[in-house]
Scaffold this active site. Sequence first.
Site, PDB file in Angstrom:
ATOM      1  CG  ASP A  30      -2.310   3.500  -9.294  1.00 31.31           C
ATOM      2  OD1 ASP A  30      -2.126   2.456  -9.216  1.00 31.31           O
ATOM      3  OD2 ASP A  30      -2.306   5.032  -8.367  1.00 31.31           O
ATOM      4  CG  ASN A  87       1.736  -4.203  -2.357  1.00 36.74           C
ATOM      5  OD1 ASN A  87       2.735  -4.591  -2.568  1.00 36.74           O
ATOM      6  ND2 ASN A  87       1.923  -3.139  -3.218  1.00 36.74           N
ATOM      7  N   GLY A  93       2.787  -2.429   2.442  1.00 36.42           N
ATOM      8  CA  GLY A  93       1.746  -1.461   1.402  1.00 36.42           C
ATOM      9  C   GLY A  93       0.558  -1.880   0.932  1.00 36.42           C
ATOM     10  CD  GLN A  94      -4.080  -5.389  -0.195  1.00 38.16           C
ATOM     11  OE1 GLN A  94      -3.827  -6.660   1.185  1.00 38.16           O
ATOM     12  NE2 GLN A  94      -5.179  -5.249  -0.539  1.00 38.16           N
ATOM     13  CB  SER A  95      -3.278   2.041  -0.062  1.00 42.22           C
ATOM     14  OG  SER A  95      -2.641   2.023  -1.460  1.00 42.22           O
ATOM     15  CG  HIS A 100      -5.454  -3.871  -7.275  1.00 37.98           C
ATOM     16  ND1 HIS A 100      -5.933  -3.668  -5.319  1.00 37.98           N
ATOM     17  CD2 HIS A 100      -4.450  -3.254  -6.605  1.00 37.98           C
ATOM     18  CE1 HIS A 100      -5.101  -2.856  -4.144  1.00 37.98           C
ATOM     19  NE2 HIS A 100      -4.221  -2.593  -5.112  1.00 37.98           N
ATOM     20  CG  HIS A 102      -0.090  -2.230  -8.429  1.00 43.26           C
ATOM     21  ND1 HIS A 102       0.015  -1.026  -8.389  1.00 43.26           N
ATOM     22  CD2 HIS A 102       0.088  -2.417  -7.110  1.00 43.26           C
ATOM     23  CE1 HIS A 102      -0.410  -0.196  -7.148  1.00 43.26           C
ATOM     24  NE2 HIS A 102      -0.699  -1.611  -6.344  1.00 43.26           N
TER      25      HIS A 102
HETATM   26  P1  AMP Z   1      -2.337  -1.145  -3.318  1.00 43.99           P
HETATM   27  O1  AMP Z   1      -0.746  -0.057  -2.661  1.00 43.99           O
HETATM   28  O2  AMP Z   1      -1.007  -2.102  -3.439  1.00 43.99           O
HETATM   29  O3  AMP Z   1      -3.586  -1.344  -2.140  1.00 43.99           O
HETATM   30  O4  AMP Z   1      -2.672  -0.529  -4.208  1.00 43.99           O
HETATM   31  C1  AMP Z   1      -3.612   0.345  -4.498  1.00 43.99           C
HETATM   32  C2  AMP Z   1      -3.395   1.567  -5.465  1.00 43.99           C
HETATM   33  O5  AMP Z   1      -4.750   2.267  -6.078  1.00 43.99           O
HETATM   34  C3  AMP Z   1      -2.647   2.868  -5.301  1.00 43.99           C
HETATM   35  O6  AMP Z   1      -1.091   2.970  -5.860  1.00 43.99           O
HETATM   36  C4  AMP Z   1      -3.224   4.229  -5.630  1.00 43.99           C
HETATM   37  O7  AMP Z   1      -2.582   5.114  -6.516  1.00 43.99           O
HETATM   38  C5  AMP Z   1      -3.957   3.214  -6.708  1.00 43.99           C
HETATM   39  N1  AMP Z   1      -5.927   4.398  -6.252  1.00 43.99           N
HETATM   40  C6  AMP Z   1      -6.028   4.538  -4.953  1.00 43.99           C
HETATM   41  N2  AMP Z   1      -7.367   5.697  -5.090  1.00 43.99           N
HETATM   42  C7  AMP Z   1      -7.771   5.241  -6.609  1.00 43.99           C
HETATM   43  C8  AMP Z   1      -8.796   5.349  -7.855  1.00 43.99           C
HETATM   44  N3  AMP Z   1      -9.430   6.147  -7.446  1.00 43.99           N
HETATM   45  N4  AMP Z   1      -8.028   5.802  -9.298  1.00 43.99           N
HETATM   46  C9  AMP Z   1      -7.182   4.315  -9.547  1.00 43.99           C
HETATM   47  N5  AMP Z   1      -5.715   4.197  -8.769  1.00 43.99           N
HETATM   48  C10 AMP Z   1      -6.170   4.318  -7.309  1.00 43.99           C
END
Ligand code: AMP
Length: 114
Positions: A30, A87, A93-95, A100, A102
């Site tokens: 991450d 998430n 908190g899914q972004s 995926h 964690h």
């Molecule tokens: P979520 O918030 O559960 O959707 O998790 C998305 C995760 O992706 C977050 O922990 C971010 O830090 C991670 N993330 C976003 N862009 C990248 C990237 N380019 N390389 C690695 N991790 C990333």
Amino acid sequence: MQNCIFCKIIAGEIPSRKVFEDERILVIEDVTPQAPLHLLLIPKKHYANCLDMDAQDDEVTGYIFRKAGEIARLKGVDQSGFRIVQNNGAGVGQSVFHIHFHLLAGRSFSWPPG
Ligand code: AMP
């Protein structure tokens, strides 16, 4: 899928710190680690989250959990413990809307999660 950052990472269009890759999944570090070990296990097939799965996706999620155990052993966190988080929705908190998982380890974790 266009404009999906994880699809671009899988395609090699965006660099990542790769831990494992095969035909089904990619495992990367991450970029904003929330623990000393913070990996993302990402199916190569694009779907947003659990709400977007169909029956043919059942197998890859089981595979990811087995791989998570293998990687935890390789990283030496199998005895201390590790947490797997996934998430579903911006409200929790899914972004990144490419499913995926964690894998977090290397510090103490509270329960319930915040
Ligand atoms: P979520 O918030 O559960 O959707 O998790 C998305 C995760 O992706 C977050 O922990 C971010 O830090 C991670 N993330 C976003 N862009 C990248 C990237 N380019 N390389 C690695 N991790 C990333």
